[in-house]
Design an enzyme around this catalytic site. Structure first.
Site, mmCIF file in Angstrom:
data_model
loop_
_atom_site.group_PDB
_atom_site.id
_atom_site.type_symbol
_atom_site.label_atom_id
_atom_site.label_comp_id
_atom_site.label_asym_id
_atom_site.label_seq_id
_atom_site.Cartn_x
_atom_site.Cartn_y
_atom_site.Cartn_z
ATOM 1 N N GLU A 14 6.308 -10.450 -1.473
ATOM 2 C CA GLU A 14 7.526 -10.250 -2.266
ATOM 3 C C GLU A 14 7.590 -11.246 -3.425
ATOM 4 O OE1 GLU A 14 9.272 -7.722 -1.944
ATOM 5 O OE2 GLU A 14 9.097 -7.037 0.134
ATOM 6 N N ASP A 23 1.019 1.310 1.748
ATOM 7 C CA ASP A 23 1.189 1.986 0.454
ATOM 8 C C ASP A 23 0.514 1.338 -0.761
ATOM 9 O OD1 ASP A 23 3.008 -0.097 0.732
ATOM 10 O OD2 ASP A 23 4.789 1.040 0.156
ATOM 11 N N GLU A 37 14.798 6.599 5.079
ATOM 12 C CA GLU A 37 13.571 5.830 5.256
ATOM 13 C C GLU A 37 12.530 6.621 6.048
ATOM 14 O OE1 GLU A 37 13.423 3.655 3.000
ATOM 15 O OE2 GLU A 37 13.294 1.763 4.070
ATOM 16 N N GLU A 47 10.628 4.960 -5.407
ATOM 17 C CA GLU A 47 9.328 5.652 -5.376
ATOM 18 C C GLU A 47 9.366 7.110 -5.843
ATOM 19 O OE1 GLU A 47 10.330 3.519 -3.130
ATOM 20 O OE2 GLU A 47 8.738 2.001 -3.030
ATOM 21 N N THR A 81 3.419 -2.853 -8.825
ATOM 22 C CA THR A 81 4.106 -2.106 -7.771
ATOM 23 C C THR A 81 5.614 -2.383 -7.785
ATOM 24 O OG1 THR A 81 3.995 -1.472 -5.440
ATOM 25 C CG2 THR A 81 3.862 -3.829 -5.907
HETATM 26 C C1 DMJ Z 1 9.337 -2.565 -4.084
HETATM 27 O O1 DMJ Z 1 9.497 -3.918 -3.852
HETATM 28 C C2 DMJ Z 1 7.924 -2.222 -4.407
HETATM 29 O O2 DMJ Z 1 7.880 -0.982 -5.017
HETATM 30 C C3 DMJ Z 1 7.043 -2.244 -3.201
HETATM 31 O O3 DMJ Z 1 5.744 -1.848 -3.488
HETATM 32 C C4 DMJ Z 1 7.595 -1.350 -2.132
HETATM 33 N N1 DMJ Z 1 8.953 -1.643 -1.848
HETATM 34 C C5 DMJ Z 1 9.884 -1.807 -2.913
HETATM 35 C C6 DMJ Z 1 10.555 -0.538 -3.370
HETATM 36 O O4 DMJ Z 1 10.814 0.367 -2.417
#
Ligand code: DMJ
Length: 608
Positions: free
Chosen positions: A121, A261, A354, A375, A465
């Site tokens: 994170e 993912d 979720e 997403e 991401t």
């Molecule tokens: C974000 O922090 C990023 O996209 C991560 O890759 C997945 N989770 C969250 C969004 O859902």
């Protein structure tokens, strides 16, 4: 589980057939050009409702509690939402607030704090946020250059990354999940990390290496990817959780969503951003296996990584980035079908839960929330960009309506605790401003005749991401691949005890970088001929590597990776039955002793 498999698969097939009607009825009427402009402006308004709510009620704490209008520290207590929002401010053309935010961060942010933070994170939200803002603030051609800016964010990013480096001090090269910014890895830190957590660091760290001319950041994160990929199953799938010391998978469910993912995402994006073909090669293998074993057109399921036996017939909302990734990979047909299926779930509830069970076609128990995730919107943007099909604007409009009517609350936007009853929850993740709103705005701006940095700016951008803009500048994208096949990062004190497994490894030269936090140093073994060192970047060919090693063809199997269930006969992968590995252990006396040993793969009853 095996006996259940045909029944569950039959059920899924049946439901898929029935659901086709359900899926395809949901597409709405077209959005006009004028409406696209209005929607873009409405999304700007959404951004400022949430951003101002954060600045007025929560800043400098990490995140906003949008119902009670208070702040909360959720990561390190360092203005997370502001940092995550910086490049969205720039994208919206808000020079004043971009400038004042960069100036505040430059003066006030410090990372010498006694906080244990998530490596993943912190990398994607803080490091990525700082780097993208630095690249915007320091460049005339972005139109957002800050005259007084003197690389302060880059220095902060480098300081932060060095404090994260101790996490990579593991025998596998796969990092710990958390690290203390002052003291390194806590004594009792868990040795289990997720595949996404260990394998989604290459973009931010790679960009930092190329901006600072210090290869260590790129090396450790690439090594982490190699550490994970080397432990893939014979059918080229990876599990969800792994022990960073033993390299054993502790959770063997393979999928494209939760816990895995962005591992896939960064393989392709690291290739595109850095031109590093090793990542492309790994991506092709990994993607091929995912499409072969996980794709039940148009849905994706989770299977055992060794046997490919079905484990979870579940759509989880994190999977929804996949169609967007497929656009980048040029595989658009399945992306279109999957996006349509995923959006049908959104349409059914007004949000995506979720978890959505594909066997019962209902919300998965315990996975009812929608925490403002981006997403599905991200994939909508990419599919619109690729096809210009107006139905993606309809999708965007529906999503805006859901957020405005269901999630907007007093001081920002609220999580939805239960998509069936639309109950609001007092939390707003920083990624709502970094990603969710950003992709919505980009979608409508694209339709309205784009006028923004991403579509019309001086460079092509890769989105991290977390949605951060990473430009393909010559400095970032044209640097040669660093030569490295054993980039373990070690503390001096651990040099004695360390033991590293290196597939088919050969050692030739070594080089040592002495730039650390406190007593820390970095040790890199780099075998190459005719190498040159330019501005601290090591370049060179890697003839010491076998072809398999260079391209990740070989894999390390621990005894428990071998299933009694043979994988399907048309499996992807080399399927070698015997592995030769070289264990490199670091001795008291400096030089390394190399013990070769041959391991035979043994059959074992699979636990799934
Ligand atoms: C974000 O922090 C990023 O996209 C991560 O890759 C997945 N989770 C969250 C969004 O859902």
């Amino acid at each position: 589980m095996r006996d259940m498999k045909p029944r569950i698969e039959f059920l899924i097939t049946l439901i898929l057939i029935i659901s086709q009607g359900f899926i395809f009825r949901v597409l709405a009427e077209g959005v006009t050009f004028e409406e696209a402009k209005q929607l873009r402006d409405e999304v700007s308004g959404m951004f400022y409702h949430a951003f101002n709510g954060y600045m007025d009620h929560a800043f400098p704490r990490d995140e906003l509690k949008p119902l009670s209008c208070e702040g909360e520290d959720t990561l390190g207590g360092y203005a997370l939402t502001l940092i995550d929002s910086l490049d969205t401010l720039a994208l919206l053309g808000d020079k004043d607030r971009f400038t004042s935010s960069v100036e505040w961060i430059s003066k006030n942010l410090r990372f010498d704090i006694n906080k244990t933070v998530s490596l993943f994170e912190t990398t994607i939200r803080i490091l990525g946020g700082l780097l993208s803002a630095h690249l915007i603030a320091s460049d005339y051609s972005t139109g957002m250059r800050i005259p007084s800016y003197d690389d302060e964010l880059l220095h902060l990013a480098e300081d932060l990354a060095r404090r994260l480096l101790p996490a990579f001090d593991t025998p596998t090269g796969i990092p710990f999940g958390s690290v203390n910014l002052l003291h390194g890895v806590d004594e009792n830190e868990s040795k289990i990390t997720s595949t996404a957590g260990g394998g989604t660091l290459t973009l931010e760290f790679g960009v930092l290496s190329r901006l600072t001319n210090d290869p260590i950041f790129e090396q450790v994160t690439k090594n982490a990817v190699r550490g994970i990929w080397a432990r893939r199953s014979k059918i080229n799938l990876v599990g969800a959780h792994i022990d960073v010391f033993t390299g054993e998978w502790t959770q063997k469910d393979a999928g494209i969503g939760t816990s895995i993912d962005s591992f896939y995402e960064y393989l392709l994006k690291a290739y595109i951003l850095f031109g590093d073909e090793e990542f492309l090669y790994i991506f092709q293998e990994a993607y091929g296996a995912a499409m072969h074993y996980l794709f039940h057109d148009p849905w994706y399921v989770e299977v055992n990584m060794n046997s490919a036996a079905l484990v979870w017939p579940l759509f989880n909302s994190l999977q929804a980035f996949w169609p967007g990734l497929q656009v980048l990979a040029g595989d658009i047909d399945p992306a279109i079908r999957t996006h349509t299926a995923f959006f049908s779930v959104w349409k059914r509830y007004g949000f995506t839960p979720e978890g959505f069970n594909l066997a019962s076609f209902s919300v998965q128990h315990g996975q009812k929330s929608y925490p403002l995730r981006p997403e599905l919107i991200e994939s909508t943007y990419w599919l619109y960009k690729a096809t210009r099909d107006p139905r993606y604007l309809d999708v965007g409009r529906d999503i805006v309506s859901s957020l405005q009517y269901g999630a907007r609350c007093t001081c920002g936007y609220c999580h939805i605790a239960d998509v069936e009853f639309h109950k609001q929850e007092d939390h707003m993740e920083s990624f709502f401003l970094a990603e969710t709103v950003k992709y919505l705005w980009l979608l409508f701006d694209l339709a309205a005749g784009p006028d923004n940095l991403v579509e019309n700016g001086p460079y092509k951008y890769i989105f991290s991401t977390e949605g951060h803009l990473l430009p393909m500048t010559p400095r970032i994208s044209l640097a040669h691949e660093h030569c490295l096949y054993f980039g373990a990062y070690c503390k001096n004190s651990n040099l004695r005890a360390g033991s590293f497994i290196l597939k088919y490894g050969h050692q030739t030269n070594s080089s040592r970088f002495q730039r650390g936090v406190g007593s820390t140093s970095y040790v890199t073994q780099c075998g190459f001929q005719k190498s040159t060192s330019t501005s601290g970047i090591i370049k060179g060919l890697c003839p010491g590597l076998s072809h398999e090693q260079m391209y990740g063809l070989s894999y390390v199997a621990s005894p428990d990776m071998v299933s009694e269930d043979e994988p399907p006969t048309d499996h992807i992968g080399n399927g070698a039955g015997q592995i030769q590995s070289v264990v490199v252990s670091v001795s008291d006396h400096g030089p390394m002793e190399v013990h070769e040993h041959v391991e035979k793969m043994t059959n074992r009853t699979e636990d799934q």
